[in-house]
Scaffold this motif. Sequence first.
Motif, PDB file in Angstrom:
ATOM      1  N   PHE A  93      34.343  41.557  36.012  1.00  0.00           N
ATOM      2  CA  PHE A  93      34.595  40.677  37.254  1.00  0.00           C
ATOM      3  C   PHE A  93      33.461  41.188  38.664  1.00  0.00           C
ATOM      4  N   PRO A 139      37.148  34.639  40.798  1.00  0.00           N
ATOM      5  CA  PRO A 139      36.878  34.437  39.624  1.00  0.00           C
ATOM      6  C   PRO A 139      37.399  32.819  39.441  1.00  0.00           C
ATOM      7  N   LEU A 165      27.762  32.927  34.661  1.00  0.00           N
ATOM      8  CA  LEU A 165      27.364  34.566  35.899  1.00  0.00           C
ATOM      9  C   LEU A 165      25.773  34.967  36.537  1.00  0.00           C
TER      10      LEU A 165
END
Length: 368
Positions: A93, A139, A165
């Motif tokens: 990530f 996150p 995303l």
Amino acid sequence: MSVEGREELLKQVRTARDSTEAETFWDAFLHGSIVPWRHRDYLRAAFLTLLRPEHRDWGLPEEATEFADRIHRVKQRGVLFRLQPESRTMTVFWLYHVELAIEAYHRQLPPAQQDVMLGPDDFQAVLQHMPELLVEKLPEIHYSADLLRSRDAQNFWTLPDLHRLAELPPYPAAVDPQFGQQLTRKQLGGDPERLLRHAFAVVQRCRYDSGDQRRSWFLNLAFAALQQHTIRLRITDPSIEPYSVTQAYLYIALVHAALAHFDEYRIRHMAYPAFKQLFPLLAPTVWTRYYSPKLWYSVEARAAFVPPDLRPLPDRIDARPPPVDRAMNGNNCSSEAFRRRGHVPEIPPAEVQQFHLAVTLEEAKTAP
């Protein structure tokens, strides 16, 4: 994030300049001697990892493996400061977003400078261009707490379940100056790609693994699995729309029309991002071409399939060659290229897993 919040992040970037040269910092990182360890240091280490010459032919998952190993070695040296979580999902990530920031910064440079590779000393400029990377809880905007704590997220790269995303437009399209702000903007209604991604998985499985089963058999399992998954999601996020048979069926019908002229081998090896590149019109908002909002969100449409009221569903949808994207090395429709960029998860999203599990359990009932 508000304008004031972004200005505060920019102020942090400008006032917290790095006191060590890039190579000195890199050596200290490898030897575990950076004290105190800050989130900014994590980002800088990720930035330098992505720029290493020996990594130019690597994909993001491979870079994440080495980056996580280096952090693990730092921990093994007994350094007593708090490190970033090194779960597989968290590692990919952050690397994904640092790489995103690098590409976004590179594109806003004058054309004459865009052919020049960034160097280790460009970290400050990249961070100033996308200060949202300093938000340590980034996150948590993208993932539910349950998913982040799960064994899947610990061991595999998993896609977010709350906020999709961010992606840059294909090169050489200009990048919105406010692009970075979408990273911290919470999405009401959950991931807009969820229904379309589920439909792609259903049609894909139905085409290459149909055997003696009819299409209706797969659809019944798909609808039941999606309904269960939606109910669970709405417990933690009530902004997600209730399950609708019409909504689920529409996306499956459109994906089926799109893949009707593809052979089974190509369908089986096609990743969802590659499918989206081939059929850019099949966006999450494609329903507006066929349904009015009144009918789309109606109680009748939730309970059973209701035909569209604007135009009939197509029998075939033709693919469109995507524009050449420099970041994809000109190979836009290659599933491997998308995997290398981090767009393909190592384990399917929850709604897709739920469907495959339902199929497996049902098939097990008839096993000899």
